[in-house]
Design a protein around this motif. Structure first.
Motif, PDB file in Angstrom:
ATOM      1  N   ILE A 141      -5.075  -7.776  -1.829  1.00 10.44           N
ATOM      2  CA  ILE A 141      -6.242  -7.791  -2.707  1.00 10.44           C
ATOM      3  C   ILE A 141      -6.055  -6.767  -3.810  1.00 10.44           C
ATOM      4  N   ILE A 142      -6.265  -7.201  -5.047  1.00 15.55           N
ATOM      5  CA  ILE A 142      -6.134  -6.355  -6.225  1.00 15.55           C
ATOM      6  C   ILE A 142      -7.501  -5.961  -6.764  1.00 15.55           C
ATOM      7  N   ALA A 143      -8.465  -6.888  -6.708  1.00 19.04           N
ATOM      8  CA  ALA A 143      -9.778  -6.635  -7.289  1.00 19.04           C
ATOM      9  C   ALA A 143     -10.821  -7.485  -6.580  1.00 19.04           C
ATOM     10  N   LEU A 144     -12.074  -7.065  -6.674  1.00 18.01           N
ATOM     11  CA  LEU A 144     -13.214  -7.788  -6.111  1.00 18.01           C
ATOM     12  C   LEU A 144     -14.240  -8.025  -7.205  1.00 18.01           C
ATOM     13  N   VAL A 145     -14.878  -9.185  -7.156  1.00 18.41           N
ATOM     14  CA  VAL A 145     -16.054  -9.460  -7.976  1.00 18.41           C
ATOM     15  C   VAL A 145     -17.228  -9.573  -7.015  1.00 18.41           C
ATOM     16  N   GLU A 146     -18.206  -8.705  -7.171  1.00 19.02           N
ATOM     17  CA  GLU A 146     -19.352  -8.669  -6.262  1.00 19.02           C
ATOM     18  C   GLU A 146     -20.630  -8.973  -7.038  1.00 19.02           C
TER      19      GLU A 146
ATOM     20  N   TRP B  58     -11.330   3.641  -3.312  1.00 23.77           N
ATOM     21  CA  TRP B  58     -10.409   4.616  -2.743  1.00 23.77           C
ATOM     22  C   TRP B  58      -9.079   3.980  -2.354  1.00 23.77           C
ATOM     23  N   HIS B  59      -9.113   2.711  -1.955  1.00 27.46           N
ATOM     24  CA  HIS B  59      -7.901   2.015  -1.527  1.00 27.46           C
ATOM     25  C   HIS B  59      -7.224   1.272  -2.674  1.00 27.46           C
ATOM     26  N   GLY B  60      -7.578   1.602  -3.897  1.00 24.04           N
ATOM     27  CA  GLY B  60      -6.877   1.048  -5.041  1.00 24.04           C
ATOM     28  C   GLY B  60      -7.306  -0.348  -5.447  1.00 24.04           C
ATOM     29  N   ILE B  61      -8.482  -0.800  -4.975  1.00 23.73           N
ATOM     30  CA  ILE B  61      -8.982  -2.136  -5.302  1.00 23.73           C
ATOM     31  C   ILE B  61     -10.020  -2.007  -6.413  1.00 23.73           C
ATOM     32  N   HIS B  62      -9.745  -2.631  -7.552  1.00 20.47           N
ATOM     33  CA  HIS B  62     -10.670  -2.587  -8.679  1.00 20.47           C
ATOM     34  C   HIS B  62     -11.903  -3.439  -8.364  1.00 20.47           C
ATOM     35  N   LEU B  63     -12.994  -3.195  -9.072  1.00 18.59           N
ATOM     36  CA  LEU B  63     -14.270  -3.829  -8.738  1.00 18.59           C
ATOM     37  C   LEU B  63     -15.009  -4.238  -9.999  1.00 18.59           C
ATOM     38  N   LEU B  64     -15.560  -5.454  -9.988  1.00 20.57           N
ATOM     39  CA  LEU B  64     -16.508  -5.896 -11.008  1.00 20.57           C
ATOM     40  C   LEU B  64     -17.833  -6.149 -10.308  1.00 20.57           C
ATOM     41  N   LEU B  65     -18.852  -5.418 -10.703  1.00 19.23           N
ATOM     42  CA  LEU B  65     -20.181  -5.467 -10.094  1.00 19.23           C
ATOM     43  C   LEU B  65     -21.147  -6.190 -11.031  1.00 19.23           C
ATOM     44  N   VAL B  66     -21.885  -7.150 -10.474  1.00 17.11           N
ATOM     45  CA  VAL B  66     -22.920  -7.865 -11.228  1.00 17.11           C
ATOM     46  C   VAL B  66     -24.241  -7.664 -10.491  1.00 17.11           C
ATOM     47  N   ASP B  67     -25.138  -6.894 -11.082  1.00 19.32           N
ATOM     48  CA  ASP B  67     -26.418  -6.568 -10.451  1.00 19.32           C
ATOM     49  C   ASP B  67     -27.549  -7.036 -11.372  1.00 19.32           C
TER      50      ASP B  67
ATOM     51  N   PRO C 109     -14.677  -6.644 -18.456  1.00 17.95           N
ATOM     52  CA  PRO C 109     -13.284  -6.520 -18.033  1.00 17.95           C
ATOM     53  C   PRO C 109     -13.171  -6.545 -16.508  1.00 17.95           C
ATOM     54  N   LEU C 110     -12.139  -7.169 -16.025  1.00 22.26           N
ATOM     55  CA  LEU C 110     -11.766  -7.121 -14.617  1.00 22.26           C
ATOM     56  C   LEU C 110     -10.349  -6.573 -14.575  1.00 22.26           C
ATOM     57  N   PHE C 111     -10.179  -5.399 -13.992  1.00 19.87           N
ATOM     58  CA  PHE C 111      -8.886  -4.718 -14.031  1.00 19.87           C
ATOM     59  C   PHE C 111      -7.948  -5.281 -12.972  1.00 19.87           C
ATOM     60  N   LEU C 112      -6.716  -5.521 -13.399  1.00 21.93           N
ATOM     61  CA  LEU C 112      -5.645  -5.958 -12.506  1.00 21.93           C
ATOM     62  C   LEU C 112      -4.743  -4.784 -12.143  1.00 21.93           C
TER      63      LEU C 112
END
Length: 252
Positions: A109-114, A139-148, A209-212
């Motif tokens: 896993i590289i990134a999450l979209v939540e 902390w584990h190096g996984i980028h995140l895109l948050l939609v609230d 942006p969603l970081f890879l």
């Protein structure tokens, strides 16, 4: 399409919309937006712990080396077009429903979209659980895109971003009073960077942006995929959300 007031409908309608939105985001990303060595998959998580985050290598997994042939946009060449960028202050302490972006080498896993749901905010334990999940991922190096797209409540008075950010920075984050909904893109690491857009009901959704890698990202078309998912809702609930019909009595 403008953002709707999702507090006008029940949790089941929100769930149906979020499921459709995640599906359309996945289709768009896999349809050519992601570089060839990446792919997106919707993932449903159960229980308190998020296995996809917690089973990664520790303390930090290897991340792909940024290069032109990996695709995406270089931050140095075209910084993300958002109104706010945050880094933890110098005095900072060191310490669902998801779209997962994976790299084909090891399928890590590289990134999450939540996309935040009402259940993430309905009690203090759920806010803390989500913030824990985001902190663990970063902390584990996984980028995140948050939609609230839900306004702050009793248990997240400054929004979900503030609940996450307090894990990394001693300085409290304050929402703008007239724009209480949040889009946030986080570059992973012990001292993550956050790119933020705040908006109100009735505002258009910005591309985010969603970081890879820490140096490269893609722009995610939130508004077009939101619109496609919205058009798939039953006409009754579209009318409620667009103000042409009153919410059912038990929704008031």
């Amino acid at each position: 399409m403008a953002v709707h007031a999702w507090t006008r409908v029940d949790a089941g309608t929100c769930h149906a919309f979020h499921t459709a939105w995640i599906t359309h985001l996945s289709e768009t990303l896999n349809g050519g937006l992601l570089p060839p060595s990446y792919y997106a998959l919707p993932e449903q998580h159960g229980g308190r712990l998020i296995a996809d985050v917690l089973t990664l290598q520790a303390p930090l997994p290897a991340v792909p080396v940024a290069s032109a042939n990996e695709g995406g946009v270089a931050v140095a060449e075209a910084p993300p077009r958002v109104r706010r960028k945050l880094s933890p202050s110098p005095t900072a302490r060191g310490t669902r429903r998801t779209l997962a972006i994976r790299h084909v080498s090891g399928h890590r896993i590289i990134a999450l979209v939540e996309i935040i749901s009402p259940a993430n905010k309905d009690r203090a334990a759920h806010v803390a659980e989500f913030a824990d999940k985001a902190e663990t991922a970063l902390w584990h190096g996984i980028h995140l895109l948050l939609v609230d797209l839900f306004p702050p409540g009793r248990y997240d008075p400054q929004g979900m971003h503030a609940a996450i950010w307090e894990r990394f920075d001693d300085e409290p984050y304050l929402l703008p009073t007239d724009e209480v909904l949040t889009l946030g893109s986080y570059v992973a690491g012990p001292a993550p960077e956050a790119y933020l857009e705040h908006l109100a009901v009735g505002s258009p959704l910005a591309e985010m942006p969603l970081f890879l890698t820490p140096d490269r990202y893609i722009n995610v078309p939130l508004e077009s995929t939101y619109s496609t998912a919205f058009c798939g809702l039953p006409a009754f609930w579209r009318d409620v959300l667009e103000g042409r019909r009153s919410p059912p009595q038990d929704q008031r």
